[in-house]
Design a protein around this motif. Structure first.
Motif, PDB file in Angstrom:
ATOM      1  N   ASP A  27       0.884  -1.177  -0.085  1.00 54.69           N
ATOM      2  CA  ASP A  27       0.164  -0.122  -0.294  1.00 54.69           C
ATOM      3  C   ASP A  27       1.024   1.397  -0.111  1.00 54.69           C
ATOM      4  OD1 ASP A  27      -2.332  -1.570  -0.128  1.00 54.69           O
ATOM      5  OD2 ASP A  27      -2.471  -1.455   2.220  1.00 54.69           O
ATOM      6  N   LYS A  81      -4.642  10.715  -0.013  1.00 57.15           N
ATOM      7  CA  LYS A  81      -4.747   9.483  -0.993  1.00 57.15           C
ATOM      8  C   LYS A  81      -5.292   8.315  -0.125  1.00 57.15           C
ATOM      9  CE  LYS A  81      -2.324  11.144  -4.774  1.00 57.15           C
ATOM     10  NZ  LYS A  81      -3.624  11.477  -5.590  1.00 57.15           N
ATOM     11  N   GLU A  82      -4.639   8.153   1.168  1.00 59.79           N
ATOM     12  CA  GLU A  82      -4.838   6.896   2.024  1.00 59.79           C
ATOM     13  C   GLU A  82      -6.196   7.092   2.655  1.00 59.79           C
ATOM     14  OE1 GLU A  82      -4.623   3.688   4.319  1.00 59.79           O
ATOM     15  OE2 GLU A  82      -3.438   4.209   2.520  1.00 59.79           O
ATOM     16  N   LYS A  85      -9.077   5.999   0.219  1.00 55.97           N
ATOM     17  CA  LYS A  85      -9.207   4.795   0.108  1.00 55.97           C
ATOM     18  C   LYS A  85      -9.902   3.855   0.776  1.00 55.97           C
ATOM     19  CE  LYS A  85      -5.447   1.962   0.175  1.00 55.97           C
ATOM     20  NZ  LYS A  85      -4.396   1.444   0.437  1.00 55.97           N
ATOM     21  N   LYS A  86     -10.109   4.646   2.131  1.00 53.80           N
ATOM     22  CA  LYS A  86     -10.946   3.938   2.991  1.00 53.80           C
ATOM     23  C   LYS A  86     -12.437   3.976   2.866  1.00 53.80           C
ATOM     24  CE  LYS A  86      -7.608   4.642   6.617  1.00 53.80           C
ATOM     25  NZ  LYS A  86      -7.174   4.980   7.865  1.00 53.80           N
TER      26      LYS A  86
END
Length: 86
Positions: A27, A81-82, A85-86
């Motif tokens: 990731d 960006k992380e 993703k969620k």
């Protein structure tokens, strides 16, 4: 978090923990691919090599204040960006 500098700690990881660590690494690599080369260089020199902004500035030829700004923006980009993703 396991200390991978000690091989005994690696052998003590369960297969589930090891899989989680591998996925985390994958990731992170995918997130890093979204950065420009300069942003990647700054993040890696800071996070992996442990260099401060003045040391990084000497290496890449930018003012230290610019390095701090670019590092801050790159880390914010990675966080955004992380979160997406969620």
């Amino acid at each position: 978090r396991a200390d991978f500098t000690d091989l005994d700690s690696v052998s003590q990881l369960s297969s589930e923990d090891a899989s989680g660590q591998i996925q985390l690494g994958i990731d992170l690599l995918r997130l890093m691919e979204t950065l420009t080369k300069e942003e990647k260089d700054i993040v890696l020199l800071s996070a992996v090599s442990g260099l401060n902004s003045r040391e990084i500035a000497k290496i890449i030829g930018l003012p230290a204040a610019t390095v701090r700004s670019k590092l801050s923006r790159a880390l914010a980009k990675l966080r955004t960006k992380e979160e997406m993703k969620k």
